[in-house]
Scaffold this motif. Structure first.
Motif, PDB file in Angstrom:
ATOM      1  N   CYS A  59      -0.582  30.145  31.953  1.00  0.00           N
ATOM      2  CA  CYS A  59      -0.898  28.814  32.468  1.00  0.00           C
ATOM      3  C   CYS A  59      -0.407  28.595  33.888  1.00  0.00           C
ATOM      4  CB  CYS A  59      -0.271  27.746  31.585  1.00  0.00           C
ATOM      5  SG  CYS A  59      -0.880  27.835  29.929  1.00  0.00           S
TER       6      CYS A  59
ATOM      7  N   ARG B 254      -0.744  13.289  29.309  1.00  0.00           N
ATOM      8  CA  ARG B 254      -0.986  13.638  30.713  1.00  0.00           C
ATOM      9  C   ARG B 254      -1.441  12.398  31.469  1.00  0.00           C
ATOM     10  NH1 ARG B 254      -4.321  19.319  30.206  1.00  0.00           N
ATOM     11  NH2 ARG B 254      -2.571  20.540  29.433  1.00  0.00           N
TER      12      ARG B 254
ATOM     13  N   SER C 247       1.224  22.427  35.276  1.00  0.00           N
ATOM     14  CA  SER C 247       0.560  23.400  36.156  1.00  0.00           C
ATOM     15  C   SER C 247      -0.765  22.896  36.707  1.00  0.00           C
ATOM     16  CB  SER C 247       0.290  24.707  35.414  1.00  0.00           C
ATOM     17  OG  SER C 247       1.479  25.264  34.976  1.00  0.00           O
TER      18      SER C 247
ATOM     19  N   LYS D 224     -12.897  24.390  29.879  1.00  0.00           N
ATOM     20  CA  LYS D 224     -12.289  23.578  30.933  1.00  0.00           C
ATOM     21  C   LYS D 224     -12.917  23.819  32.307  1.00  0.00           C
ATOM     22  CE  LYS D 224      -8.317  26.094  30.151  1.00  0.00           C
ATOM     23  NZ  LYS D 224      -6.967  26.631  30.304  1.00  0.00           N
TER      24      LYS D 224
END
Ligand code: HEM
Ligand code: HEM
Ligand code: HEM
Ligand code: SF4
Ligand code: SF4
Ligand code: SF4
Ligand code: SF4
Lengths: 356, 402
Positions: A175, B89, B123, B200
């Motif tokens: 990631c 998030r 990230s 994604k």
């Protein structure tokens, strides 16, 4: 008190409301910047206006207490303005030069680590690890902590030939984009998952477990009403565990980390590059993973003494050649170093020129 | 009072100069039950050398298909307060700029409804609130959205775009990275919050080839600022750099990848036509060298981590595009790409993988971009190429006007 009114699809607030006035005024009109010390730089606008940035290290995992403390410092010295960097450092944005010294003094008193600007080691990009991820084969935060302790003086003071960007990924999903770092740690499983057939039968959906495998290693085992795994195809990614926990990938006796090196993302001088495998395996040894810091130190020391000014780790290795890299670092070259994954042949030597 | 755990192994990670994540967890654990159990669970991981998290069902807030990541403990009886410990998030601000006022508000909400632990940042670039229960999700969302904040992306959706600091504080930015990021985030709210892609999709925007946001390594669409024109040289400043001890021949001229510079001990000359705009010289001599000319961006597509087909870096699709609000040309390009992906992509296939599987030609034709030599490092090495029916002209016709 009534509940606040929820709204959807509004997106984030506009960034203009978070920029210090001096930035709003000189937006897109900067002339140059200078690094005043390892943790302070000044940007000068065409108008003559200046903004100072004071950079400090952060573990990325922050408690609300610490964020409040940072906010209070920003209020006291920076008109409340603060930003974070791509590598998770914190930058205090000082518009009034008078505050520069007192801010740094208070940061030092509070034991913040100031630095990370210029040809140095900046914060380590990393992922969740045992703190919060199901896939983790190691703890990223722990390894980051011990590496940054080991190399602290390259953050706060000492110079390197160029920036050295470190990263830690706690499994092969990577990631944190470690595949393009100067030196990085990537945690790996080394064994095919074990299957608790009784539990699979009760807990898992067989088709979705089969579909979860990126290499097509899983097939049905009708006799056991479970699945089987083709060991030749499995690359220990753990995806199957993700959808079906009785397919156990964690193995404390066989999980650990690999080290990769020579990647970069910037285009300066040479093109962006992938990191390549330099150490295939180091066992997990929490809480401080001394074997990992030892190997990282070994690679970094040779780079510091051999590389030319401005050469990144990958550029240095390409200049001397990988065969020489293994010689000067003393790291062993093994079967694991020779690629046998999908684009292997691009890495084979198709020339009669090499060093001994 | 939250439960207190003995943590002899984690205590070792409070030693040393670098700020300790263990200290952070302990600060939260002193007043928060969830953080306390997180600490206890982590100590157990250190003792047993393995993680204790697992996936679970899908959780979220009403009307959204993403933005919350469900996380469950393997050991709910032993550590009940982290039995479910989901991540929220929050869409960050372009360039990661904040005010103390916002940070304090965020902390108030998070202390009330969550673990008090965060990642600044994840990230992908979200503000990550690390750990809360399913019941708390709606109240958290209401608190944030009523104050003008929204969730970020997760799952098979557009992820929270992020960018370098760009024009806000960098003299080299060729494009307004912050505005591009804000603008596309607002444009594609539905694509962010209601996952409908094969997998994604990440945007990252860098103002120049230094690529401080690592867009080329970790975005399905990398937007990298560049210019068509020259590097303007201020010879007085060149002299100043030399005076201050820079070895211009060694450090600048010899390190130029296109060997397009020369230096006679006084003047620095650049053959602009051969410069590939790598940014080395400019970044080392910022007072002396300045890009001038038409500003825009290169659009690259396809980077991802090694999984399945091996790691990829993004590659050039459009070598140069003007990037000015409202970014219509860019947006229609992206919409065509998504259409291609929607039509041909398999479940969990990133757009870069799809392009490799179907071939660049099909992709370029679909999105309406002409082949250009800037898209490749070199032409193909094999003679195994195909012709489409409409391209096949008989030799007699090809030779007619000779
Ligand atoms: C099938 C393959 C999967 C892979 C390769 C995978 C990979 C990853 C990766 C790379 C992360 C990043 C963690 C971080 O830094 O925050 C992650 C996080 C996460 N994944 Fe997965 N995942 C998979 C499936 C799933 C599934 C099925 C779920 C849930 C049902 C899930 C839930 C999560 C959650 C909740 C996080 C956030 C972790 C955190 O914030 O701490 N994942 N996963
Ligand atoms: C269901 C599966 C997955 C989930 C839920 C997931 C989740 C995540 C999360 C949560 C992050 C952000 C990490 C952070 O906040 O620190 C992330 C980043 C990342 N993931 Fe995944 N991931 C999944 C699968 C994968 C796979 C299969 C790959 C590789 C092909 C991958 C590659 C990456 C990379 C390279 C990043 C960092 C890039 C960036 O920040 O833009 N992930 N992922
Ligand atoms: C349909 C495909 C191809 C055919 C029909 C073909 C045919 C030939 C022929 C007839 C020769 C001359 C042999 C001789 O002089 O004795 C030759 C030489 C050669 N071919 Fe191919 N070839 C093909 C594809 C390729 C490809 C894809 C490569 C490399 C990637 C390649 C590399 C070479 C090399 C290096 C030589 C030696 C050249 C030399 O001696 O100077 N060929 N090929
Ligand atoms: S690298 Fe692997 S273990 Fe680490 S956070 Fe990402 S998916 Fe989880
Ligand atoms: S670990 Fe990965 S490769 Fe191996 S069987 Fe499971 S999903 Fe497939
Ligand atoms: S990518 Fe370029 S424009 Fe953006 S901050 Fe870095 S150097 Fe500046
Ligand atoms: S930008 Fe790069 S290629 Fe262009 S002159 Fe400078 S060093 Fe050479």
């Amino acid at each position: 008190m009534s509940a606040p009114q929820r709204r959807t699809d509004i997106g984030p607030p506009h960034y203009k409301d978070f920029l210090p006035p001096v930035i709003q005024k000189n937006y897109g009109d900067w002339k140059y910047h200078e690094i005043l010390n390892p943790g302070v730089m000044v940007h000068v606008a065409n108008s003559g206006d200046k903004i100072w940035s004071v950079r400090v290290a952060s573990p990325r995992l922050l408690s609300t207490d610490t964020i409040r403390e940072m906010a209070a410092l920003a209020e006291k010295y920076c008109g409340g303005y603060i930003r974070f960097t791509t590598r998770n450092n914190v930058e205090f944005l000082v518009s009034d030069e008078k505050n520069l010294e007192s801010l740094q003094k208070e940061l030092k008193d509070k034991k913040y680590m100031i630095g990370g600007i210029g040809p140095r080691i900046s914060n380590i990009v990393h992922t969740q690890g045992w703190v919060h991820c199901h896939s983790a084969c190691t703890d990223a935060s722990g390894i980051v902590k011990v590496l940054m302790d080991e190399f602290a003086d390259y953050f706060t003071t000492k110079k390197l030939p160029n920036k050295v960007r470190l990263a830690v990924a706690c499994c092969v999903n990577m990631c944190g984009a470690v595949h393009c770092s100067d030196i990085a740690v990537v945690a790996v499983h080394r064994k095919v998952p074990t299957i608790d057939h009784d539990k699979v039968k009760n807990m898992c959906e067989i088709p979705s477990t089969i579909a979860s495998c990126p290499t097509g290693a899983i097939s049905p085992d009708p006799a056991k009403k479970s699945i089987k795994i083709n060991a030749d195809k499995c690359m220990y990614c753990g995806n199957c565990f993700t959808v079906c926990p009785p397919v156990e990938i964690h193995d404390p006796e066989f999980d650990g980390v690999a080290i990769v090196a020579g990647g970069k993302v910037g285009n300066l001088r040479s093109n962006p590059k992938f990191s390549k495998l330099v150490v295939p395996y180091i066992p997990n040894n929490p809480p401080r993973w001394p074997e990992v810091t030892e190997v990282m130190r070994q690679i970094l020391d040779v780079y510091v003494s051999d590389a030319k000014k401005h050469e990144r780790v990958g550029e240095w290795i390409e200049r001397i050649g990988w065969e020489k890299f293994f010689k000067v670092t003393g790291l062993p070259f093994t079967h694991q170093h020779v690629d046998d994954f999908v684009i292997a042949r691009e890495t084979f030597r198709t020339a009669a020129t090499f060093k001994w | 009072m939250p439960k207190k755990y003995d943590t002899p192994l984690l205590d070792e990670l409070e030693k040393g100069p670098f700020p300790s994540f263990v200290t952070e967890i302990k600060k939260a654990a002193a007043k928060n039950d969830m953080a306390a159990d997180e600490l206890g669970l982590l100590e157990k991981s250190y003792r047993d050398k393995r993680g204790y998290w697992k996936h679970g069902g899908i959780v979220g807030v009403r009307g959204y298909g993403g933005g919350v990541i469900g996380r469950y403990s393997y050991l709910p009886e032993e550590f009940p307060n982290v039995a479910n410990f989901h991540t929220v998030r929050i869409n960050s601000i372009s360039g990661f700029f904040y005010t103390s006022k916002f940070l304090n508000e965020m902390c108030d909400i998070w202390d009330k409804h969550g673990s008090g632990l965060t990642n600044l940042h994840g990230s992908t670039g979200d503000l990550v609130l690390l750990g809360t229960t399913t019941e708390n999700l709606e109240p958290i969302f209401a608190e944030f959205s009523s104050r003008g904040w929204d969730l970020g992306g997760s799952g098979s959706a557009m992820r929270t775009p992020s960018c370098c600091v760009g024009p806000a504080r960098c003299e080299w930015s060729n494009i307004d990275t912050l505005d591009i990021t804000y603008n596309i985030t607002q444009e594609w709210q539905d694509e962010m919050h209601r996952p409908a892609f094969p997998y994604k999709f990440k945007f990252k925007t860098a103002g120049c080839a230094v690529d401080c946001i690592a867009s080329i390594a970790r975005a399905d669409c990398s937007i990298i600022g560049t210019w068509r024109g020259k590097i303007e040289v201020n010879q007085d400043e060149v002299i100043n750099y030399a005076k201050k001890g820079m070895n211009i021949q060694e450090e600048i001229v010899n390190m130029c990848p296109s060997k397009c510079m020369s230096y006679d001990g006084k003047n620095l000359k650049i053959n602009d036509e051969d410069c590939v705009r790598c940014m080395h010289c400019i970044s080392k001599m910022t007072k002396a060298l300045k890009p001038v000319g038409e500003k825009g961006a290169s659009i690259l597509v396809g980077s991802k981590a090694p999984f399945v087909i091996g790691a990829t870096l993004s590659w050039v699709i459009v070598p140069f595009m003007k990037m000015e609000p409202p970014y219509d040309e860019f947006k229609s390009l992206i919409r065509k790409m998504w259409e291609f992906w929607d039509e041909h992509g398999k479940n969990r296939e990133r757009i870069g993988e799809l392009i490799i599987r179907k071939g660049m030609r099909e992709f370029l034709e679909f999105i309406g971009v002409e082949p250009q030599s800037q898209q490749v490092k070199e032409p193909r090495r094999d003679p195994f190429f195909f012709w489409k029916e409409e391209e096949l002209k008989p030799n007699s016709e090809l030779l007619k006007n000779r």
